[in-house]
Design a protein around this motif. Structure first.
Motif, mmCIF file in Angstrom:
data_model
loop_
_atom_site.group_PDB
_atom_site.id
_atom_site.type_symbol
_atom_site.label_atom_id
_atom_site.label_comp_id
_atom_site.label_asym_id
_atom_site.label_seq_id
_atom_site.Cartn_x
_atom_site.Cartn_y
_atom_site.Cartn_z
ATOM 1 N N LYS A 1 -12.879 3.466 -3.884
ATOM 2 C CA LYS A 1 -11.817 2.536 -3.466
ATOM 3 C C LYS A 1 -12.126 1.110 -3.909
ATOM 4 C CE LYS A 1 -9.129 0.963 0.436
ATOM 5 N NZ LYS A 1 -9.378 -0.401 0.760
ATOM 6 N N LYS B 1 -5.082 5.261 -5.307
ATOM 7 C CA LYS B 1 -5.051 4.074 -4.451
ATOM 8 C C LYS B 1 -4.008 4.238 -3.351
ATOM 9 C CE LYS B 1 -4.776 -0.943 -4.577
ATOM 10 N NZ LYS B 1 -4.706 -2.138 -5.399
ATOM 11 N N ASN B 2 -2.843 4.784 -3.696
ATOM 12 C CA ASN B 2 -1.790 5.010 -2.702
ATOM 13 C C ASN B 2 -2.238 5.991 -1.625
ATOM 14 O OD1 ASN B 2 -0.007 3.247 -3.923
ATOM 15 N ND2 ASN B 2 1.023 4.843 -5.096
ATOM 16 N N THR C 1 -4.695 4.215 0.675
ATOM 17 C CA THR C 1 -3.976 3.264 1.529
ATOM 18 C C THR C 1 -3.206 4.001 2.612
ATOM 19 O OG1 THR C 1 -3.797 1.722 -0.325
ATOM 20 C CG2 THR C 1 -2.313 1.364 1.526
ATOM 21 N N SER C 2 -2.557 5.094 2.256
ATOM 22 C CA SER C 2 -1.817 5.890 3.241
ATOM 23 C C SER C 2 -2.742 6.403 4.331
ATOM 24 C CB SER C 2 -1.125 7.073 2.571
ATOM 25 O OG SER C 2 -0.123 6.633 1.703
ATOM 26 N N GLU D 1 -5.540 5.038 5.360
ATOM 27 C CA GLU D 1 -5.967 3.921 6.208
ATOM 28 C C GLU D 1 -4.858 3.449 7.148
ATOM 29 O OE1 GLU D 1 -9.377 1.595 3.732
ATOM 30 O OE2 GLU D 1 -7.328 1.334 3.012
ATOM 31 N N LYS D 2 -3.600 3.569 6.726
ATOM 32 C CA LYS D 2 -2.478 3.102 7.535
ATOM 33 C C LYS D 2 -1.907 4.173 8.457
ATOM 34 C CE LYS D 2 -1.049 -0.589 4.490
ATOM 35 N NZ LYS D 2 0.039 -1.165 3.707
#
Length: 136
Positions: free
Chosen positions: A3, A29-30, A33-34, A36-37
């Motif tokens: 990351k 990367k998406n 990020t998904s 983590e969110k």
């Protein structure tokens, strides 16, 4: 952790005109990020660590392999070829996974040291195997 290197890798691939590689890196990367969110991960206190990154990459690999199979079955070799190119790029970022034989041999080695006699001892063996091979 991949990351931390993603933005740099994306910039390099963009400069060198590798559109397929840029697309794969952005999809990685998406996914990170998904993760983590995702509210469930946040509530459970899950963090994006090395093991989680590898698991996400392995999931992405599996999805591409499934897509290739389905596209070939449907006679869409053009789409299968595109997925295959992406899969080859993705594989470069997945650390080599230990074989079942390697995991089994290590577990047997630990068993010789611990000499499990109860379920509690089995937990110790499994814990040591997980330390060395987190994705086992």
């Amino acid at each position: 952790m991949i990351k931390q290197k993603l933005d740099e890798l994306i910039a390099e691939a963009t400069k060198s005109g590798e559109k397929d590689k840029v697309a794969v890196l952005r999809s990685i990367k998406n996914e990170f990020t998904s993760f983590e969110k995702d509210e469930t991960n946040v509530k459970k206190g899950k963090k994006l660590d090395d093991v989680t990154e590898v698991n996400i990459l392995l999931k992405m690999k599996s999805q591409r392999e499934d897509s290739i199979t389905q596209f070939k079955a449907a006679g869409r070799n053009d789409l299968a070829e595109k997925e295959n190119k992406e899969l080859e790029i993705l594989k470069k970022y997945i650390p080599e996974q230990p074989s079942d034989d390697a995991i089994r041999a290590y577990a047997e080695e630990i068993c010789k040291e611990v000499k499990p006699e109860s379920m509690r001892d089995t937990g110790v063996v499994l814990g040591k195997v997980k330390e060395k091979y987190p994705n086992a």
